[in-house]
Design a protein around this motif. Structure first.
Motif, PDB file in Angstrom:
ATOM      1  N   VAL A  33       0.680  -1.423   0.084  1.00 57.77           N
ATOM      2  CA  VAL A  33      -0.025  -0.082   0.027  1.00 57.77           C
ATOM      3  C   VAL A  33       0.863   1.312  -0.043  1.00 57.77           C
ATOM      4  O   VAL A  33       1.472   1.426   0.999  1.00 57.77           O
ATOM      5  CB  VAL A  33      -1.036   0.030   1.179  1.00 57.77           C
ATOM      6  CG1 VAL A  33      -1.831   1.360   1.217  1.00 57.77           C
ATOM      7  CG2 VAL A  33      -1.915  -1.153   1.164  1.00 57.77           C
ATOM      8  N   VAL A  34       0.844   2.008  -0.929  1.00 55.45           N
ATOM      9  CA  VAL A  34       1.954   3.130  -1.321  1.00 55.45           C
ATOM     10  C   VAL A  34       1.364   4.414  -0.982  1.00 55.45           C
ATOM     11  O   VAL A  34       1.917   5.460  -1.016  1.00 55.45           O
ATOM     12  CB  VAL A  34       2.296   2.960  -2.738  1.00 55.45           C
ATOM     13  CG1 VAL A  34       2.942   1.763  -3.117  1.00 55.45           C
ATOM     14  CG2 VAL A  34       1.203   3.194  -3.833  1.00 55.45           C
ATOM     15  N   GLY A  35      -0.152   4.750  -0.650  1.00 57.16           N
ATOM     16  CA  GLY A  35      -0.652   5.785  -0.303  1.00 57.16           C
ATOM     17  C   GLY A  35      -2.099   5.757  -0.095  1.00 57.16           C
ATOM     18  O   GLY A  35      -2.860   4.799  -0.366  1.00 57.16           O
ATOM     19  N   GLU A  36      -2.529   6.965   0.588  1.00 62.04           N
ATOM     20  CA  GLU A  36      -3.933   6.668   1.278  1.00 62.04           C
ATOM     21  C   GLU A  36      -4.441   8.341   0.987  1.00 62.04           C
ATOM     22  O   GLU A  36      -3.854   9.147   1.437  1.00 62.04           O
ATOM     23  CB  GLU A  36      -4.252   6.113   2.462  1.00 62.04           C
ATOM     24  CG  GLU A  36      -3.629   4.763   2.744  1.00 62.04           C
ATOM     25  CD  GLU A  36      -3.939   4.352   4.401  1.00 62.04           C
ATOM     26  OE1 GLU A  36      -4.728   4.952   4.775  1.00 62.04           O
ATOM     27  OE2 GLU A  36      -3.010   3.601   4.600  1.00 62.04           O
ATOM     28  N   ALA A  37      -5.770   8.312   0.790  1.00 62.64           N
ATOM     29  CA  ALA A  37      -6.298   9.738   0.907  1.00 62.64           C
ATOM     30  C   ALA A  37      -7.845   9.730   1.208  1.00 62.64           C
ATOM     31  O   ALA A  37      -8.380   8.327   0.861  1.00 62.64           O
ATOM     32  CB  ALA A  37      -6.301  10.260  -0.716  1.00 62.64           C
ATOM     33  N   ALA A  38      -8.373  10.678   1.824  1.00 66.24           N
ATOM     34  CA  ALA A  38      -9.504  10.616   2.269  1.00 66.24           C
ATOM     35  C   ALA A  38     -10.579  11.419   1.247  1.00 66.24           C
ATOM     36  O   ALA A  38     -11.897  11.442   1.551  1.00 66.24           O
ATOM     37  CB  ALA A  38      -9.887  10.996   3.597  1.00 66.24           C
ATOM     38  N   ASN A  39     -10.218  12.083   0.178  1.00 68.53           N
ATOM     39  CA  ASN A  39     -11.105  12.556  -0.650  1.00 68.53           C
ATOM     40  C   ASN A  39     -10.298  12.586  -2.150  1.00 68.53           C
ATOM     41  O   ASN A  39      -9.160  12.018  -2.340  1.00 68.53           O
ATOM     42  CB  ASN A  39     -11.462  14.098  -0.296  1.00 68.53           C
ATOM     43  CG  ASN A  39     -10.079  14.862  -0.338  1.00 68.53           C
ATOM     44  OD1 ASN A  39      -9.250  14.985  -1.172  1.00 68.53           O
ATOM     45  ND2 ASN A  39     -10.034  15.381   1.178  1.00 68.53           N
ATOM     46  N   ALA A  40     -11.306  12.977  -2.951  1.00 70.01           N
ATOM     47  CA  ALA A  40     -10.626  12.926  -4.509  1.00 70.01           C
ATOM     48  C   ALA A  40      -9.580  13.822  -4.697  1.00 70.01           C
ATOM     49  O   ALA A  40      -8.669  13.429  -5.472  1.00 70.01           O
ATOM     50  CB  ALA A  40     -11.859  13.236  -5.510  1.00 70.01           C
ATOM     51  N   ALA A  41      -9.637  15.085  -4.296  1.00 69.38           N
ATOM     52  CA  ALA A  41      -8.458  16.186  -4.453  1.00 69.38           C
ATOM     53  C   ALA A  41      -7.280  15.485  -4.135  1.00 69.38           C
ATOM     54  O   ALA A  41      -6.206  15.400  -4.784  1.00 69.38           O
ATOM     55  CB  ALA A  41      -8.731  17.505  -4.108  1.00 69.38           C
TER      56      ALA A  41
END
Length: 239
Positions: free
Chosen positions: A31-39
């Motif tokens: 898992v190389v990254g995470e985000a909580a929204n589209a932007a």
């Protein structure tokens, strides 16, 4: 052996943590990254070079379908090679078809079992579409109603560009090109059956089913089971 690089774009913290925890149990996945929204997600994807982005369809700032469209387009002059696996609670026809029209590679329900999620990741990584069995019928119903329109969601435009006779060849597929057993397997694929269920219904092993599926894909020049089902329906091989 290179790992499958996964990026998670999911606004629900517990869901995101759960998916990450499940995935990193496998040595083949990173898992190389995470985000909580589209932007944040789009910005992240431009930096981490993920193989697959697991995208929630209901992001707070922008629909996951719109994010998929941006990932697959030449937004800001940068086309991402990342494949998109939509993960959602929505199983309605409009959401499913909109996701594939936007360029989604695979589509899973959030209540998917862990082993099936791993299968979806592997299939998507290998360049094929994985569609949750719970929604496969939606796609196939659309294929029956408008197969040519759905076909465009699964056919690489380079295939058509390099082969002007592609459509003619597709519609010229004859039943005798497939064996009787392959036609039986193809019918069950169209009905949305998994390899295990096909094996059970035809009283053969899963390994034998996989061999038949591989032969069917080769004969129909299809990249995956869904594309094979669409072509079978369009050409009249099955009903």
């Amino acid at each position: 052996m290179s790992k499958i690089r996964i990026a998670l774009i999911e606004d629900h913290d517990l869901t995101r943590v759960g998916i990450r925890t499940a995935l990193i149990q496998k040595d083949e996945i990173e898992v190389v990254g995470e985000a909580a929204n589209a932007a944040e997600g789009l910005k992240m994807l431009k930096m981490v070079q993920a193989d697959i982005a697991i995208v929630d369809i209901g992001l707070p700032d922008k629909d996951g379908i719109e994010l998929t469209r941006e990932v697959k387009s030449n937004a800001n002059g940068q086309k991402l090679a990342t494949k998109v696996l939509i993960l959602t609670l929505r199983d309605n026809k409009e959401a499913v078809l909109a996701a594939f029209a936007a360029g989604a590679d695979s589509y899973c329900m959030k209540d998917i079992k862990f082993d099936n999620l791993l299968e979806a990741v592997r299939v998507t990584y290998n360049g094929n579409a994985w569609i949750d069995p719970a929604i496969a019928r939606i796609v196939l119903q659309q294929a029956q109603q408008n197969p040519q329109k759905l076909e465009s969601a699964f056919v690489d435009t380079k295939t058509i560009a390099s082969n002007p006779d592609y459509v003619d060849n597709l519609e010229g597929i004859q039943p005798y090109t497939l064996t009787e057993r392959e036609l039986e397997v193809l019918q069950l694929i169209v009905e949305g059956c998994s390899n295990a269920l096909i094996a059970e219904r035809l009283y053969i092993t899963v390994g034998t089913v996989k061999t038949h599926v591989r032969n069917i894909l080769n004969k129909l020049c299809a990249d995956d089971r869904t594309q094979a089902a669409v072509r079978a329906l369009r050409s009249g091989l099955v009903g």
